[in-house]
Design an enzyme around this catalytic site. Structure first.
Site, mmCIF file in Angstrom:
data_model
loop_
_atom_site.group_PDB
_atom_site.id
_atom_site.type_symbol
_atom_site.label_atom_id
_atom_site.label_comp_id
_atom_site.label_asym_id
_atom_site.label_seq_id
_atom_site.Cartn_x
_atom_site.Cartn_y
_atom_site.Cartn_z
ATOM 1 N N GLY A 11 0.841 -1.208 0.000
ATOM 2 C CA GLY A 11 0.000 0.000 0.000
ATOM 3 C C GLY A 11 0.868 1.247 0.000
ATOM 4 N N ARG A 72 1.174 -5.227 -5.223
ATOM 5 C CA ARG A 72 1.366 -6.404 -4.366
ATOM 6 C C ARG A 72 1.652 -7.534 -5.352
ATOM 7 N NH1 ARG A 72 -0.523 -4.335 0.544
ATOM 8 N NH2 ARG A 72 -2.262 -2.888 0.355
ATOM 9 N N ASP A 103 4.249 -4.369 6.112
ATOM 10 C CA ASP A 103 4.586 -5.720 6.578
ATOM 11 C C ASP A 103 4.809 -6.722 5.444
ATOM 12 O OD1 ASP A 103 1.893 -5.614 6.016
ATOM 13 O OD2 ASP A 103 1.254 -6.778 7.751
ATOM 14 N N THR A 126 4.144 2.715 5.624
ATOM 15 C CA THR A 126 2.760 2.240 5.580
ATOM 16 C C THR A 126 1.925 3.132 6.489
ATOM 17 O OG1 THR A 126 1.240 0.507 6.350
ATOM 18 C CG2 THR A 126 3.421 0.479 7.316
ATOM 19 N N ASP A 128 -0.364 2.149 8.244
ATOM 20 C CA ASP A 128 -0.859 1.349 9.374
ATOM 21 C C ASP A 128 -0.009 1.447 10.647
ATOM 22 O OD1 ASP A 128 -2.946 0.510 7.828
ATOM 23 O OD2 ASP A 128 -2.078 -1.431 7.330
ATOM 24 N N ASP A 130 2.151 -0.502 11.753
ATOM 25 C CA ASP A 130 2.249 -1.787 12.457
ATOM 26 C C ASP A 130 3.574 -2.507 12.195
ATOM 27 O OD1 ASP A 130 1.654 -2.143 9.804
ATOM 28 O OD2 ASP A 130 0.246 -3.778 10.103
ATOM 29 N N ARG A 172 -5.522 -2.915 8.581
ATOM 30 C CA ARG A 172 -5.985 -4.292 8.334
ATOM 31 C C ARG A 172 -5.854 -5.195 9.567
ATOM 32 N NH1 ARG A 172 -5.549 -6.009 2.660
ATOM 33 N NH2 ARG A 172 -3.391 -5.360 2.776
HETATM 34 O O1 F6P Z 1 -1.656 0.333 3.339
HETATM 35 C C1 F6P Z 1 -2.168 -0.487 4.351
HETATM 36 C C2 F6P Z 1 -3.608 -0.677 4.104
HETATM 37 O O2 F6P Z 1 -4.049 0.607 3.909
HETATM 38 C C3 F6P Z 1 -4.510 -1.339 5.113
HETATM 39 O O3 F6P Z 1 -4.857 -0.577 6.214
HETATM 40 C C4 F6P Z 1 -5.683 -1.705 4.244
HETATM 41 O O4 F6P Z 1 -6.490 -2.667 4.757
HETATM 42 C C5 F6P Z 1 -5.007 -2.157 3.009
HETATM 43 O O5 F6P Z 1 -3.813 -1.421 2.921
HETATM 44 C C6 F6P Z 1 -5.823 -2.048 1.767
HETATM 45 O O6 F6P Z 1 -5.009 -2.004 0.661
HETATM 46 P P1 F6P Z 1 -5.385 -2.372 -0.829
HETATM 47 O O7 F6P Z 1 -6.767 -1.921 -1.081
HETATM 48 O O8 F6P Z 1 -4.369 -1.656 -1.636
HETATM 49 O O9 F6P Z 1 -5.234 -3.853 -0.920
#
Ligand code: F6P
Length: 321
Positions: A11, A72, A103, A126, A128, A130, A172
């Protein structure tokens, strides 16, 4: 060291561009060529890259997203995909790779580092927050500020209509964003994945609040692994308390926009330190900021250890609401 490569993966996060700019300019100032790998690990697998000059990173510090793009990459999860990436880096002749991401990125960097000797440094990027081994990740501060700004706006309409609002924020597997957004926005309740929510107790507290004269309420919910979960919580609350509600899911709005001053600073600082890390022989490590000091942590540690939320913040919100 003659050349290095950079990539952004997973992300995107506001402040990644500040890091790309800083890596590029620090490296060039030290006579090191810079290759920008496009679309994260996918660019390593499919050999997509650009050479970055000083001017290539002009006018990007204030921009959200990542000029190198992100993805990804499923192939990177396989040894065959990582082998293609290693061959490509050898072909480019780079002496090191810097990966910026969350992560999933650290998992990818960890496996790559276990298999190949190419020096690699990671930078935590990120929204997040985390990631173990750093107090803050690039993008987190911006995401929290976007969340607080949204609450301020929603509060006006919640108050006008005497309504209960559930505001779902990203995160997430973690409640870092929800906790800080909830405290910064003065939410009545914060629901995070790290702690099971007792909806009966929440309904009871909302009811007590109404008895004391509170006419509107805000609940911040971390999406966890179930985006949209706020609707089922809201329905249950309505059944228990009879309160009318509205749900707002902030979603990807929290990942875009101009980075805050802090995220620009963090991206710039960690970017530069990552380059010096490679020059000074660091490898298979993430560069983070702990208690305002630069800290290198082994990928194995970053990937295997969990960063915990500060339980005191939950207690604090209980007192404040
Ligand atoms: O970047 C982290 C994050 O924003 C999470 O909090 C979220 O659930 C996820 O990525 C969603 O990402 P994508 O829609 O790109 O799979």
């Amino acid at each position: 060291m003659k050349s290095i490569a950079i990539l952004t993966s997973g992300g995107d996060a506001p402040g990644m561009n500040a890091a790309i700019r800083s890596i590029t300019r620090t490296a060039l100032a030290n006579n090191i060529k810079v290759y920008g790998i496009e679309r994260g690990f996918s660019g390593l697998v499919y050999e997509e890259y650009v050479e970055l000059e000083r001017h290539s990173v002009s006018n990007i510090i204030q921009r959200g997203g990542t000029i190198l793009k992100s993805s990804r990459c499923d192939e990177w999860r396989t040894p065959a995909g990582r082998q293609k990436g290693a061959r490509f880096l050898e072909k480019l002749g780079v002496a090191g790779l810097i990966g910026i991401g969350g992560d999933g990125t650290f998992k990818g960097l960890y496996h790559f580092s276990e298999e190949y000797d190419i020096p690699v440094i990671g930078i935590p990027g990120t929204i997040d927050n985390d990631i173990y081994g750093t107090d803050m990740t690039i993008g987190y501060d911006t995401a929290v500020n976007i969340g607080v700004d949204a609450i301020d706006k929603i509060r006006d309409t919640a108050d006008s209509h005497d309504r209960l609002f559930l505001i779902e924020v990203m995160g997430r597997n973690s409640g870092f964003i929800a906790l800080n957004v909830g405290i910064g926005g003065g939410a009545e309740e914060i629901i995070i994945p790290e702690q099971e929510a007792n909806v009966d107790d929440i309904a009871e507290r909302l009811f007590e609040g109404r008895k004391k004269g509170k006419t509107s309420s805000i609940i911040v919910v971390a999406e966890g692994d179930d985006e949209g979960k706020s609707y089922s919580i809201a329905n249950k609350l309505k059944r228990l308390s009879g309160m009318e509600y509205r749900v707002v899911i902030l979603g990807h709005i929290q990942r875009g926009g101009s980075p805050t001053a802090f995220d620009r600073y963090l991206g710039s600082f960690l970017g530069s330190e990552a380059v010096f890390g490679l020059i000074n022989g660091h490898s298979h490590e993430m560069v983070g900021l702990v208690k305002n000091k630069v800290k290198f942590s082994k990928f194995s540690e970053v990937w295997n250890k969990k960063k915990n939320i500060d339980q005191r913040l939950l207690r604090l919100n209980y007192y404040l609401s």
